[in-house]
Enzyme design. Structure first.
Site, PDB file in Angstrom:
ATOM      1  N   CYS A  34      -2.357 -28.114  -2.148  1.00  0.00           N
ATOM      2  CA  CYS A  34      -3.056 -28.900  -3.165  1.00  0.00           C
ATOM      3  C   CYS A  34      -2.113 -29.112  -4.351  1.00  0.00           C
ATOM      4  O   CYS A  34      -1.019 -28.540  -4.409  1.00  0.00           O
ATOM      5  CB  CYS A  34      -4.335 -28.185  -3.606  1.00  0.00           C
ATOM      6  SG  CYS A  34      -4.057 -26.681  -4.573  1.00  0.00           S
ATOM      7  N   ASN A  73      -6.120 -17.757   1.533  1.00  0.00           N
ATOM      8  CA  ASN A  73      -7.020 -18.100   0.439  1.00  0.00           C
ATOM      9  C   ASN A  73      -8.057 -17.002   0.232  1.00  0.00           C
ATOM     10  O   ASN A  73      -8.478 -16.329   1.171  1.00  0.00           O
ATOM     11  CB  ASN A  73      -7.674 -19.476   0.639  1.00  0.00           C
ATOM     12  CG  ASN A  73      -8.482 -19.627   1.906  1.00  0.00           C
ATOM     13  OD1 ASN A  73      -8.090 -19.180   2.974  1.00  0.00           O
ATOM     14  ND2 ASN A  73      -9.624 -20.291   1.802  1.00  0.00           N
ATOM     15  N   VAL A  74      -8.415 -16.812  -1.041  1.00  0.00           N
ATOM     16  CA  VAL A  74      -9.380 -15.793  -1.439  1.00  0.00           C
ATOM     17  C   VAL A  74     -10.409 -16.483  -2.326  1.00  0.00           C
ATOM     18  O   VAL A  74     -10.107 -16.862  -3.452  1.00  0.00           O
ATOM     19  CB  VAL A  74      -8.698 -14.643  -2.215  1.00  0.00           C
ATOM     20  CG1 VAL A  74      -9.726 -13.613  -2.661  1.00  0.00           C
ATOM     21  CG2 VAL A  74      -7.593 -14.006  -1.376  1.00  0.00           C
ATOM     22  N   GLU A  75     -11.605 -16.675  -1.778  1.00  0.00           N
ATOM     23  CA  GLU A  75     -12.652 -17.359  -2.541  1.00  0.00           C
ATOM     24  C   GLU A  75     -13.417 -16.391  -3.417  1.00  0.00           C
ATOM     25  O   GLU A  75     -13.346 -15.167  -3.245  1.00  0.00           O
ATOM     26  CB  GLU A  75     -13.597 -18.084  -1.577  1.00  0.00           C
ATOM     27  CG  GLU A  75     -12.913 -19.226  -0.853  1.00  0.00           C
ATOM     28  CD  GLU A  75     -13.825 -19.981   0.087  1.00  0.00           C
ATOM     29  OE1 GLU A  75     -13.400 -21.032   0.554  1.00  0.00           O
ATOM     30  OE2 GLU A  75     -14.962 -19.521   0.369  1.00  0.00           O
ATOM     31  N   GLU A 112      -1.095 -20.367  -0.944  1.00  0.00           N
ATOM     32  CA  GLU A 112       0.265 -20.481  -1.466  1.00  0.00           C
ATOM     33  C   GLU A 112       0.416 -19.698  -2.764  1.00  0.00           C
ATOM     34  O   GLU A 112       1.426 -19.026  -2.988  1.00  0.00           O
ATOM     35  CB  GLU A 112       0.621 -21.957  -1.719  1.00  0.00           C
ATOM     36  CG  GLU A 112       0.527 -22.834  -0.491  1.00  0.00           C
ATOM     37  CD  GLU A 112      -0.848 -23.475  -0.301  1.00  0.00           C
ATOM     38  OE1 GLU A 112      -0.894 -24.576   0.267  1.00  0.00           O
ATOM     39  OE2 GLU A 112      -1.872 -22.885  -0.713  1.00  0.00           O
ATOM     40  N   CYS A 118      -1.036 -25.907  -6.095  1.00  0.00           N
ATOM     41  CA  CYS A 118      -0.087 -25.118  -5.308  1.00  0.00           C
ATOM     42  C   CYS A 118       1.285 -25.778  -5.247  1.00  0.00           C
ATOM     43  O   CYS A 118       2.300 -25.084  -5.191  1.00  0.00           O
ATOM     44  CB  CYS A 118      -0.638 -24.873  -3.910  1.00  0.00           C
ATOM     45  SG  CYS A 118      -1.962 -23.646  -3.938  1.00  0.00           S
ATOM     46  N   CYS A 145      -5.707 -19.994  -3.897  1.00  0.00           N
ATOM     47  CA  CYS A 145      -5.168 -20.657  -2.711  1.00  0.00           C
ATOM     48  C   CYS A 145      -4.136 -19.753  -2.031  1.00  0.00           C
ATOM     49  O   CYS A 145      -3.520 -18.891  -2.669  1.00  0.00           O
ATOM     50  CB  CYS A 145      -4.509 -21.970  -3.095  1.00  0.00           C
ATOM     51  SG  CYS A 145      -5.628 -23.179  -3.823  1.00  0.00           S
TER      52      CYS A 145
END
Length: 151
Positions: A104, A49-51, A62, A107, A60
């Site tokens: 989620c 994940n990359v916020e 995936e 994803c 996300c």
């Protein structure tokens, strides 16, 4: 035909997801997620994940992995079909040590896209402290909408 996997294959894919989670950029949630996608040719593509400070722009794990496959030009050709997915998440340095983490809704849809392109229903392992939960993508996203619905 439904492909089966050994415990060693499952554990290796979960380990790849955990390694990916260690590379997550999650300064806001402090929740690291890793995904590992096993393709029919045996290759494994991972994502973390990359916020983003603008939370809606976060990615996300995936989605990062699927984007890597599709942006490389593969359309389920060279790598083949998506066979299996492993997802894990948790506190930094502790993925898989908490509650089960599953893809989620967004994803699930992203995974469905690449699965439909390759004509597969991949096995999904969702990691957690009591061991992985195993199900098919079609169980996570019943009555999925995808490329086949647009033809």
């Amino acid at each position: 035909m439904t492909k089966t996997f050994t415990t060693d294959q499952r554990d290796a894919l979960l380990a790849a997801a955990r390694e990916a989670a260690a590379r997550a950029y999650a300064p806001y949630s402090k929740f690291h997620v890793g995904a590992a996608l096993l393709m029919a040719d045996g290759s494994v593509v991972t994502g973390a994940n990359v916020e983003n400070a603008s939370y809606g722009l976060s990615l996300c794990a995936e989605t990062v992995a699927v984007a890597g496959i599709l942006s490389s030009g593969d359309r389920a050709g060279d790598k083949g079909r998506l066979e299996a997915v492993a997802v894990t998440g948790g506190a930094p340095g502790a993925p898989g040590e908490g509650d089960v983490v599953s893809p989620c809704g967004r994803c699930r849809q992203v995974l469905n896209e690449i699965a439909q392109i390759g004509g597969s229903d991949p096995l999904v392992w969702c990691d957690g402290r009591d061991g992985p939960v195993e199900m098919r993508l079609s169980q996570l996203l019943p009555y999925a909408f995808g490329p086949a619905n647009l033809l």
